[in-house]
Enzyme design. Structure first.
Site, PDB file in Angstrom:
ATOM      1  N   ASP A 452      -8.273  10.456   3.950  1.00 20.21           N
ATOM      2  CA  ASP A 452      -7.703  12.103   3.476  1.00 20.21           C
ATOM      3  C   ASP A 452      -6.804  12.144   4.453  1.00 20.21           C
ATOM      4  O   ASP A 452      -6.597  11.437   5.417  1.00 20.21           O
ATOM      5  CB  ASP A 452      -8.915  12.858   3.526  1.00 20.21           C
ATOM      6  CG  ASP A 452      -8.699  14.261   2.677  1.00 20.21           C
ATOM      7  OD1 ASP A 452      -7.484  14.129   2.241  1.00 20.21           O
ATOM      8  OD2 ASP A 452      -9.671  14.841   2.202  1.00 20.21           O
ATOM      9  N   ASP A 522      -7.576  18.304  -6.164  1.00 20.84           N
ATOM     10  CA  ASP A 522      -8.634  18.856  -6.050  1.00 20.84           C
ATOM     11  C   ASP A 522      -8.913  19.849  -6.993  1.00 20.84           C
ATOM     12  O   ASP A 522     -10.142  20.275  -7.067  1.00 20.84           O
ATOM     13  CB  ASP A 522      -8.424  19.572  -4.716  1.00 20.84           C
ATOM     14  CG  ASP A 522      -8.536  18.852  -3.247  1.00 20.84           C
ATOM     15  OD1 ASP A 522      -9.264  17.650  -3.482  1.00 20.84           O
ATOM     16  OD2 ASP A 522      -8.095  19.402  -2.249  1.00 20.84           O
TER      17      ASP A 522
HETATM   18  C1  GLA Z   1      -9.671  17.411   0.791  1.00 21.97           C
HETATM   19  C2  GLA Z   1      -9.938  16.644  -0.319  1.00 21.97           C
HETATM   20  C3  GLA Z   1     -11.344  17.012  -1.019  1.00 21.97           C
HETATM   21  C4  GLA Z   1     -12.140  16.969   0.048  1.00 21.97           C
HETATM   22  C5  GLA Z   1     -11.952  17.724   1.351  1.00 21.97           C
HETATM   23  C6  GLA Z   1     -12.748  17.725   2.798  1.00 21.97           C
HETATM   24  O1  GLA Z   1      -9.333  18.715   0.324  1.00 21.97           O
HETATM   25  O2  GLA Z   1      -8.880  16.556  -1.348  1.00 21.97           O
HETATM   26  O3  GLA Z   1     -11.466  15.806  -1.735  1.00 21.97           O
HETATM   27  O4  GLA Z   1     -12.511  15.510   0.506  1.00 21.97           O
HETATM   28  O5  GLA Z   1     -10.614  17.479   1.794  1.00 21.97           O
HETATM   29  O6  GLA Z   1     -12.392  18.243   3.583  1.00 21.97           O
END
Ligand code: GLA
Length: 702
Positions: A452, A522
């Site tokens: 990430d 997301d």
């Molecule tokens: C980001 C990612 C999510 C999740 C969060 C965790 O927003 O896109 O899918 O992994 O971080 O903190």
């Protein structure tokens, strides 16, 4: 095939249906001649020439240089702007020589005075009508040269026409929306200044003459840049008829100190042409990704059905809870079980812990391997979330190395999501990341990494580096990510990597040469996803597009959708499940089991087949996407109804991509029907109400 006409000094690059021609001009520059449908004879392609002058306009301004140095009276976007050691800021590039292999043409340009040369490279992907452009700047002198702008190349579309520009914009939870506008006489800049690819614009464009192309017909010129740092694509249209497109590293706050006897190679800029509409343009890009760009070890493998616990638990979990979720996931057919954020350091929320990559002993008293054993015993692979480029100020790592983040000594360090960015321009920081990741992967049987990157850049200072290298960070960071993942893959070739950046903030043709798949957004609302996924499909293939089934009532907008609809939407890419399975009823689990089974059956068509956008969710109550396998004997169609009103009968859905004279059986029907009839007449739809959906399978029977 690359053809050379030595009488006229022109090179013609021919792909399956297209041709791209360049030639030497009397000015000593290499200029664009032609881009479009392949012509029958070499003599059909025009000469390279500088056009007539107008007052206030030199011939050079009207000419279409393929790689223009900023010099003389040249006012359009340059590919190279530099300052030599004696402060001369004028790069006069002239043709020097050329060479070629079966699929690559290299033109060497040299500065008229200084020992600086540029290798301008064209690599042909004939089958896909795509050409990869890049350039290498070679400093053959004993002194440094300050590069202030280096693009990968310029390209042109036929003059004196109007064009419609298509591009991908977005935001967090609303990535990759396909927008279009007529390109007026102006300059349009698509770019990121955020340090990574960004949610807000994606390095991809289409241009179709007079806005006449459709999904199935018409000419479409397109381009996509393979870079995950600050990037820029400019489209210039002037009143003299020129339409120039340039792409590469963003020159905003950029410079590169090119040391004596060293090189700088640009990111690749992929350009293509389709005379069969947007659909074929996208399919060619998809094929290029599946067959050439994705990391080799897993390129041909089907992606697994995954479960990710983020939406279900956020930070609040322990081994016991994860083990319970794993049992449920395995029971519905999940193949890869992924633990998201929260397993490490003092990570109880997003305020602390990033940087401390040891397993949290309260959540996992036996370490991670206890859980991994259970997951493996259930027949699933194990995957783990990490965010290696980041650190929370509240972490042991930051307390030990406060200088490891980008910062300016006299300025506040702006936090976003309570975190700062590690300075990947520093070798010790890159080594540290390789070190902890290598240890994590060596000590645990991990098969999948969700990598990430949850914030954009600010205060991009690299205080311990010389002043001349300060503005290199925008490039060095992206190259640092590529380098780290390359090293990890060499040591752990069986581990798949997913690129995530707060959803789809780092999706581009560069990152997917290192990462096997991407997190699309997301936003997991299955209806919103139809739009995001459609835009995504303009540039990127379904195989890399992760899509999860999530909450029945989605927290983002309170929209309530059936399990079937949520599955159907997520099955159009790489299926995952993100909901809390402990809350699912037996009936829901049974239905999910069947849908996962269906996905596994159609997965080769979705992930490795050709995609046809039949009806766009942008303007329609009804939307549909179809996937056809390469031998055209199996297909699957996903259809979604937003609402049906006034007791209207739905129109028949006309299919695409099948053999005209082959006979096909539609699932649930008795009578076979030809591919041509499916294209011309279509299939009847039985959707009703709000948010209905169906998946129809089609098999060749004769
Ligand atoms: C980001 C990612 C999510 C999740 C969060 C965790 O927003 O896109 O899918 O992994 O971080 O903190």
């Amino acid at each position: 095939m690359i053809r050379f006409d030595d009488q006229r000094t022109i090179w013609v690059m021919e792909t399956k249906t297209a041709a791209y021609a360049i030639g030497l001009c009397e000015s000593g520059t290499i200029n664009h001649i032609y881009f479009g449908e392949k012509l029958p004879y070499l003599s059909d392609y025009p000469n390279a020439s500088i056009e007539a002058k107008y007052p206030y306009t030199l011939g050079s301004e009207l000419s279409a240089e393929e790689f223009m140095g900023w010099s003389k009276a040249k006012f359009t976007e340059p590919c190279l702007k530099a300052t030599f050691a004696d402060h001369v800021r004028d790069v006069v590039l002239e043709y020097c020589s050329w060479s070629m292999t079966a699929d690559t043409l290299t033109i060497v340009l040299k500065d008229q005075h200084y020992p600086l040369s540029v290798l301008v490279t064209y690599k042909l992907y004939e089958e896909f009508d795509i050409i990869e452009r890049s350039a290498t700047i070679v400093n053959e002198s004993e002194q440094c040269v300050a590069l202030e702008a280096v693009l990968s190349g310029s390209t042109y579309v036929p003059k004196h026409q109007n064009y419609r520009l298509g591009y991908l914009t977005g935001k967090w939870v609303g990535e990759t929306q396909f927008d279009q506008m007529m390109l007026t006489t102006t300059k349009v800049v698509l770019e990121s200044r955020r340090g990574t690819t960004s949610h807000f614009a994606n390095p991809f464009y289409t241009l179709d003459p007079n806005g006449q192309a459709t999904e199935k017909s018409g000419e479409v010129y397109f381009g996509a840049l393979a870079f995950s740092g600050n990037w820029k694509i400019t489209l210039e249209k002037d009143r003299l008829g020129l339409v120039k497109i340039s792409a590469g590293v963003n020159d905003f706050d950029f410079s590169w100190d090119l040391k004596p006897h060293s090189n700088f190679t640009t990111p690749s800029f992929y350009i293509g042409y389709s005379n069969a509409g947007f659909g074929e343009a996208s399919r060619n890009l998809h094929r290029l990704q599946r067959q050439h760009l994705l990391p080799a070890p897993a390129r041909g493998e089907l992606r697994k059905v995954l479960y990710n616990s983020w939406d279900a638990t956020y930070f609040d979990f322990d081994e016991d809870l994860q083990a319970k979720l794993a049992v449920e996931a395995a029971s519905i057919g999940v193949e890869l079980f992924v633990i998201d954020d929260g397993w490490f350091g003092k990570r109880m929320n997003d305020k602390a812990g990033l940087g401390d990559w040891y397993v949290n002993p309260e959540k996992f008293p036996r370490g991670l391997n206890g859980l991994i054993e259970k997951v493996n015993a259930l027949g699933m692979d194990f995957g783990l979330w990490v965010e290696p480029e980041m650190v929370n100020p509240d972490s042991d790592l930051y307390r030990a190395h406060p200088n490891w983040v980008y910062h300016f000594p006299t300025r506040l360090r702006t936090e976003i999501r309570n975190q700062l960015i590690l300075n990947l321009a520093r070798e010790d920081v890159r080594e540290y990341i390789v070190g902890f990741m290598d240890e994590l992967l060596s000590k645990h049987p991990i098969k999948f990494i969700k990598w990430d990157m949850n914030r954009n850049f600010s205060e991009p200072g690299n205080p311990e580096a010389p002043i001349s290298e300060q503005r290199e960070v925008w490039v060095r960071h992206a190259l640092g990510v590529y380098e780290i993942v390359t090293k990890l893959k060499e040591r752990h070739p069986k581990v798949l990597f997913q690129s995530c950046s707060g959803g789809g903030g780092r999706v581009d043709l560069g990152i997917i040469q290192y990462f096997d798949q991407v997190w699309t957004s997301d936003n997991t609302d299955a209806y919103d996803r139809l739009r995001i996924q459609e835009g995504f499909s303009f540039a990127y293939c379904a195989k890399i597009m992760e899509a999860w089934v999530s909450d029945e009532v989605h927290p983002l907008n309170q929209r309530k959708l059936s399990l079937k609809y949520r599955f159907h939407s997520a099955m159009m890419g790489n299926l995952g499940i993100g909901d809390n399975l402990l809350k699912w009823s037996d009936t829901e689990k049974e239905e999910a089991r069947e849908l996962v089974e269906l996905y596994k059956n159609i997965r080769p068509i979705v992930q490795h087949g050709d995609q046809y956008r039949l009806l766009s969710p942008r303007n329609n109550e009804l939307s549909a996407t179809m996937y056809v396998n390469r031998s055209k004997d199996e297909a699957v169609v996903f259809i979604f109804l937003r609402s049906n009103s006034f007791a209207s009968t739905l129109p028949k859905l006309r299919l695409d991509g099948l053999e005209d004279h082959a006979l096909y059986l539609i699932e649930g029907e008795q009578q076979p029907i030809s591919g041509k009839a499916l294209k011309q007449v279509g299939i009847k739809l039985n959707l009703i109400g709000d948010f209905d959906s169906t998946v129809i399978r089609i098999n060749r029977v004769g």
